[in-house]
Design an enzyme around this catalytic site. Sequence first.
Site: not given
Length: 419
Positions: A109-111
């Site tokens: 994931a990445k945010g």
Amino acid sequence: MVDSIFEKRGLLEDIYKQIDETAKLLNLSKNTIAKLKSPERAVVVSCPVEMENGEVRVFTGFRVQYNGSRGPYKGGIRYHPDVTLEEMIAMAALMTWKCAVVNIPFGGAKGGIACNPLEMTRKELMRLTRRYTEMIRPIIGPEKDIPAPDLNTNEDVMAWIMDTYSMVNQYTVPGIVTGKPKCIGGSEGRKEATGRGVAIITREISNMFFGKPVEVAIQGFGNVGSVAAKVLSDFGFKIVAVSDYYGGVYSADGLNIDELLSHVEKEGTVSTYPKGDKISNKELLELDVNLLIPAAVESVINSENADDVKAKVVVEAANAPITYEADRILNERGITVVPDILANAGGVVVSYFEWVQGLERYFWKADRVFRELEDIMISSLHEVLSVSKDKEVDMRKAAMMLALKRVAEAHEARGLWPQ
Ligand code: NAD
């Protein structure tokens, strides 16, 4: 999904080229390739924040969950003016491959939030972090998606995320983030993990190629570059050049890393260190050294300077420091590249240890963290080298093959739901 909705440019375009290339080598089915090319969930949120002057500013935040076939989603959160949805998708894909290469049970994931943290006060950053956490709360959780620090976020930001999530749930949830302060469940060795992992991989590769520690140039002297420099110099390597945003310093006899670290603590940069010659970032990347470690930002080795790189081995400590085209050029010139998804995976490995410790409420001593980190880094390197030898491909392709095969296997074993 990606083919039709998102614009594929820059890093994301490179990621999709790599998926196509690797899928061909692995002979993956059309159905599996379609799955590997689609981020599973991408959330865009708006975060209104009252600034210190009373004005309300609305920031845009993202969280992309690329693939969760192998376990809960895992990936950092970055605060930067250039954060875009496309960049988050690319980084979330990289995280998926990274966790798979080192065989830890996480997806990717990445945010991020499009903001300039350098122009914000601590209070504004805390308000923004808490609002963002609340907006993405439905999709994160210790069994769902576990954020960590990335560019311009640190253990304070992780503490605010943990507190916000815990307050709303009405009990303390240490497993919601990694990279938090030790006093609330952060792991021993987490801060040094990426740089230490880079140093371990560099030592092993150097032993194979040169039979001994050799001279090294390192671009970037932040969390990753400075720790890699310190551990490598403890391993007996001669660090001849280092740089940061402001420029670099070179000494053919080797730099004293302990002295340099004290200098940076006082002055904030390596570029004013007096015991060496001044050198630009461009010159550092073109030095005639055995080992080069880009540990700063992405795309620093590109089609314009790839022909000028003289190092025999490049270890990618930063994420994506070499563009797709430059990688092809280095390959053609016989320069070995140790890919980011392997070289800088030490951070996510110790994040995994921190998550396990948080779930068990039982905390390890530093020597156990470092010993288990070393085991995973070395065995992953050997797995990549073995694929590289068997399939006669470079290390990046080998690492991608290992990663995509593991993700594809997990996806195929689980099947589709609903049927
Ligand atoms: P950091 O902010 O602590 O340090 C970055 C360093 O790069 C600083 O010395 C800065 O001055 C320098 N720099 C910035 N822009 C530059 C430029 N244009 N030219 C030359 N130097 C420049 O960041 P970090 O945590 O050390 O991360 C470095 C890289 O490693 C990033 O690509 C990051 O995504 C990647 N990475 C970090 C971790 C981690 O655990 N910190 C894990 C995996 C990958």
